[in-house]
Design an enzyme around this catalytic site. Sequence first.
Site, PDB file in Angstrom:
ATOM      1  N   ASP A 144     -44.887  15.644 -32.546  1.00 45.30           N
ATOM      2  CA  ASP A 144     -44.218  16.884 -32.903  1.00 45.30           C
ATOM      3  C   ASP A 144     -43.300  16.706 -34.116  1.00 45.30           C
ATOM      4  O   ASP A 144     -43.050  15.595 -34.583  1.00 45.30           O
ATOM      5  CB  ASP A 144     -43.576  17.593 -31.712  1.00 45.30           C
ATOM      6  CG  ASP A 144     -42.725  16.704 -30.849  1.00 45.30           C
ATOM      7  OD1 ASP A 144     -42.948  16.702 -29.639  1.00 45.30           O
ATOM      8  OD2 ASP A 144     -41.856  16.009 -31.397  1.00 45.30           O
TER       9      ASP A 144
HETATM   10  N1  URA Z   1     -44.015  13.057 -26.618  1.00 44.58           N
HETATM   11  C1  URA Z   1     -43.173  13.890 -27.255  1.00 44.58           C
HETATM   12  O1  URA Z   1     -42.256  14.404 -26.659  1.00 44.58           O
HETATM   13  N2  URA Z   1     -43.396  14.148 -28.545  1.00 44.58           N
HETATM   14  C2  URA Z   1     -44.400  13.609 -29.238  1.00 44.58           C
HETATM   15  O2  URA Z   1     -44.553  13.878 -30.418  1.00 44.58           O
HETATM   16  C3  URA Z   1     -45.275  12.742 -28.563  1.00 44.58           C
HETATM   17  C4  URA Z   1     -45.057  12.474 -27.246  1.00 44.58           C
END
Ligand code: URA
Length: 234
Positions: free
Chosen positions: A102
């Site tokens: 993310d």
């Molecule tokens: N878990 C998360 O919270 N964010 C990511 O980008 C990947 C795994």
Amino acid sequence: MRINKYLALCGVASRRKSEEYVLNGKVSVNGKIINSLATDINLKNDKVELEGKQLSLPSNYVYYKLNKPKGYLCTAKDDRARKTIYDIVKTNERLFSIGRLDYDTEGLIILTNDGDLAHKISHPSHEIEKEYIAKIEGNLLESELAVLRAGVVENGVRMPKARVELIDTVNGDARISVIIHEGQNRQVRRMFEAIGKTIKMLKRVRIGQIKLSGLKRGEFKKLNDYELYSLLGE
Ligand code: URA
């Protein structure tokens, strides 16, 4: 890697048809005809021939690893004109990412134009390990670690188990290693949210046997042979 999969990857034929070639004695490994579909190919060392013609994996596939900085999206386009990883990795190939991160998460992303592989490895049924380092605000109790390990309950639903280890505590903030298999949306952040902890930094440091180490933020490079073989063999 199984012989039929290897033959299919080399573009010989479908896996099924490739099995026929083996059973009909058309395939040799290191100079010896093989008839067994259970034959495993060592991608580094074995020489595989079909009717005397040596095979190799197609070279038009590319595989990169990128250290995604925080503040970049993994999508191709954003309607709010935010930066994406394709602003960093500018190549002529159409690249797919294996496992997204993310916007606020940094770390390892694998990019390839091998769409089948990207799809397969990203699929939750494919239990490839993903390791993250999370830095949280404040300390973490042993009892909280136990809750994370068992799988936190979110809206009455238990999230998958995780391997969770406290690495150290610096200036009162804990650093934790989290290993998960699934790729649920914001999975690691949601785990910590469920126990009321705020994540200050989240970084993915490993996918399967491929490590982030050695890449600076925003840097990318081609996978080396060892990394590539480990991925294709998954
Ligand atoms: N878990 C998360 O919270 N964010 C990511 O980008 C990947 C795994």
